[in-house]
Write an enzyme that holds these catalytic residues in place. Structure first.
Site, PDB file in Angstrom:
ATOM      1  N   HIS A   1       0.357  -7.789  -4.567  1.00  0.00           N
ATOM      2  CA  HIS A   1       0.158  -6.798  -3.500  1.00  0.00           C
ATOM      3  C   HIS A   1      -0.540  -7.497  -2.322  1.00  0.00           C
ATOM      4  CE1 HIS A   1       0.106  -3.059  -1.610  1.00  0.00           C
ATOM      5  NE2 HIS A   1      -0.737  -2.373  -2.348  1.00  0.00           N
TER       6      HIS A   1
ATOM      7  N   CYS B   1      -8.181   0.375  -3.223  1.00  0.00           N
ATOM      8  CA  CYS B   1      -6.993   0.395  -2.360  1.00  0.00           C
ATOM      9  C   CYS B   1      -6.338   1.767  -2.273  1.00  0.00           C
ATOM     10  CB  CYS B   1      -6.004  -0.672  -2.805  1.00  0.00           C
ATOM     11  SG  CYS B   1      -5.254  -0.343  -4.406  1.00  0.00           S
TER      12      CYS B   1
END
Ligand code: NVA
Length: 241
Positions: A65, A201
């Site tokens: 990511h 996140c």
């Protein structure tokens, strides 16, 4: 920035009708100036990039990511004024977010300390690459299996993520059982530096991985972190397109 964004869900793509990823890459390369893609299988992004003649930005795979990690490092630098020597504790599943933080942190001389339960360690290949980058950039990589306190002690930033990532919904119960001792809460954050920031996140499952008081408390930098994804991704597009 003057561009035109186009959102294509899985239902809008010919991929769902059996078109090869390579052919989708070839067609879109004739229409577009760049693609940010969010897949499950990392191999799909690599195949797209291999056959496209336009920039492909990884917007999340089951393995990496990177935009999130870059946005997180941007947030840490904004709050701490530096990255070199900063201690970042990642607490939880050794997943895509963990992998990208290891790789990105190592390149910027960050001390990345990962705490995860046995069986949830990050990919050894990612750890090896991060170790070698950390050596080159004066960073430090620690994988602390079963020792969450050691990871968080003296940390400048503490980061966690969902227990079950996208595509792992069927594993949610098993992951919750293994990771429940890895909740970021006030007593864990008390081990970090007094001015430590808390990162997540999102989406955050309040009351599970993280408590409300930490999401909304004085350590929380999660909203700046979310905003920085916007700025980071704009910068990334300006760089590659
Ligand atoms: N590890 C999470 C990140 C969510 C943005 C997932 O893959 O679902």
């Amino acid at each position: 920035m003057g561009g035109q964004g186009l959102f294509l869900s899985a239902a809008d793509l010919q991929l769902r009708r059996g078109e090869a990823v390579a052919d989708t890459a070839r067609v879109f390369s004739r229409y577009l100036d760049g693609i940010m893609t969010r897949t499950f299988a990392h191999a799909d992004v690599e195949e797209l990039a291999q056959h496209a003649t336009i920039p492909i930005i990884n917007g999340l795979t089951d393995w990496q990511h990177p935009c999130q990690a870059m946005g997180d490092l941007m947030t840490i630098r904004e709050k701490k004024g530096r990255l070199a020597g900063v201690k970042l504790a990642y607490v939880g599943d050794g997943n895509n977010v963990c992998h990208s933080l290891l790789e990105a942190g190592a390149k910027f001389g960050v001390h990345v300390a990962v705490a995860c339960p046995p069986g949830f360690e990050p990919d050894p290949a990612v750890v090896a690459r991060a170790q070698s980058d950390a050596e080159a950039h004066n960073g430090r990589i620690e994988i602390l299996v079963g020792n969450v306190e050691a990871a968080v002690v003296g940390a400048d930033a503490v980061c966690t993520d969902v227990w079950a990532s996208m595509g792992q919904e069927s594993e949610a119960a098993a992951k919750a059982a293994a990771l429940s001792a890895y909740q970021v809460n006030g007593s864990l954050l008390a081990l970090a530096r007094p001015d430590a920031i808390f990162l997540h996140c999102l989406p955050a499952h309040r009351g599970e991985k993280v408590t409300d008081s930490d999401m909304d408390g004085p350590h929380s930098a999660v909203w700046d972190q979310a905003e920085n994804r916007l700025h980071l991704q704009k910068a990334l597009m300006a760089l590659v397109m």
